[in-house]
Design a protein around this motif. Structure first.
Motif, mmCIF file in Angstrom:
data_model
loop_
_atom_site.group_PDB
_atom_site.id
_atom_site.type_symbol
_atom_site.label_atom_id
_atom_site.label_comp_id
_atom_site.label_asym_id
_atom_site.label_seq_id
_atom_site.Cartn_x
_atom_site.Cartn_y
_atom_site.Cartn_z
ATOM 1 N N LEU A 103 0.832 -1.181 0.000
ATOM 2 C CA LEU A 103 0.000 0.000 0.000
ATOM 3 C C LEU A 103 0.875 1.242 0.000
ATOM 4 N N VAL A 104 0.350 2.273 -0.589
ATOM 5 C CA VAL A 104 1.024 3.574 -0.583
ATOM 6 C C VAL A 104 0.189 4.481 0.293
ATOM 7 N N TRP A 105 0.759 4.922 1.393
ATOM 8 C CA TRP A 105 -0.003 5.673 2.380
ATOM 9 C C TRP A 105 -0.226 7.127 1.999
ATOM 10 N N ASN A 106 0.638 7.717 1.219
ATOM 11 C CA ASN A 106 0.532 9.154 0.988
ATOM 12 C C ASN A 106 -0.633 9.553 0.100
ATOM 13 N N THR A 107 -1.368 8.609 -0.448
ATOM 14 C CA THR A 107 -2.514 8.961 -1.284
ATOM 15 C C THR A 107 -3.823 8.900 -0.502
ATOM 16 N N PHE A 108 -3.775 8.530 0.765
ATOM 17 C CA PHE A 108 -4.970 8.429 1.591
ATOM 18 C C PHE A 108 -4.827 9.328 2.814
ATOM 19 N N PRO A 109 -5.979 9.777 3.346
ATOM 20 C CA PRO A 109 -5.914 10.563 4.579
ATOM 21 C C PRO A 109 -5.356 9.700 5.714
ATOM 22 N N ILE A 110 -4.566 10.303 6.526
ATOM 23 C CA ILE A 110 -4.016 9.616 7.697
ATOM 24 C C ILE A 110 -4.682 10.239 8.910
ATOM 25 N N PRO A 111 -5.062 9.422 9.880
ATOM 26 C CA PRO A 111 -5.712 9.997 11.068
ATOM 27 C C PRO A 111 -4.759 10.937 11.807
ATOM 28 N N LYS A 112 -5.347 11.801 12.617
ATOM 29 C CA LYS A 112 -4.513 12.700 13.411
ATOM 30 C C LYS A 112 -3.588 11.857 14.282
ATOM 31 N N MET A 113 -2.324 12.264 14.314
ATOM 32 C CA MET A 113 -1.325 11.536 15.079
ATOM 33 C C MET A 113 -0.787 12.417 16.189
ATOM 34 N N THR A 114 -0.354 11.753 17.230
ATOM 35 C CA THR A 114 0.370 12.485 18.267
ATOM 36 C C THR A 114 1.752 12.807 17.711
ATOM 37 N N GLU A 115 2.441 13.706 18.376
ATOM 38 C CA GLU A 115 3.801 14.027 17.945
ATOM 39 C C GLU A 115 4.686 12.784 18.033
ATOM 40 N N GLU A 116 4.464 11.989 19.051
ATOM 41 C CA GLU A 116 5.245 10.757 19.222
ATOM 42 C C GLU A 116 5.008 9.796 18.050
ATOM 43 N N GLN A 117 3.755 9.636 17.639
ATOM 44 C CA GLN A 117 3.444 8.772 16.499
ATOM 45 C C GLN A 117 4.068 9.313 15.225
ATOM 46 N N ARG A 118 3.953 10.617 15.025
ATOM 47 C CA ARG A 118 4.509 11.246 13.820
ATOM 48 C C ARG A 118 6.018 11.024 13.737
ATOM 49 N N LEU A 119 6.710 11.213 14.852
ATOM 50 C CA LEU A 119 8.157 10.993 14.870
ATOM 51 C C LEU A 119 8.510 9.523 14.667
ATOM 52 N N ALA A 120 7.680 8.631 15.182
ATOM 53 C CA ALA A 120 7.923 7.197 14.985
ATOM 54 C C ALA A 120 7.815 6.840 13.505
#
Length: 97
Positions: free
Chosen positions: A1-18
């Motif tokens: 799957l390619v993730w950048n073509t779909f909306p991603i749920p709101k992430m915490t800063e920790e999730q985003r950095l992970a």
């Protein structure tokens, strides 16, 4: 799957950095296998032999699954259904604006 073509749920800063760090690990793993091409590295019959790369992808999958609230064992169908649901919600919100 390619993730950048779909909306991603709101992430915490920790999730985003992970996610960012897991992506960097994939890039480093690819560098380790230079001069192989992406076609070489992602050949389905050979992919598992590139253990650094396959491990890095597994880590990214786990981080992304956690961001969506999936278990590590989520099926491709479950993931696809959730992505389509998020996309539909986004489109619906856009048409109401």
């Amino acid at each position: 799957l390619v993730w950048n073509t779909f909306p991603i749920p709101k992430m915490t800063e920790e999730q985003r950095l992970a996610v960012i760090n897991a992506g960097k690990e994939i890039l480093l793993a690819r560098k380790f296998y230079e001069p192989l091409t992406l076609a070489d590295l992602y050949d389905p019959q050979k992919f598992e032999q590139f253990s650094l790369l396959s491990t890095a992808h597994s880590k990214l999958d786990k981080v992304i699954n956690a961001s969506f609230g999936f278990e590590d064992t989520a099926s491709e169908g479950e993931v696809s259904a959730r992505l389509v649901e998020l996309y539909s919600q986004k489109i619906s919100a856009m048409t109401k604006s």
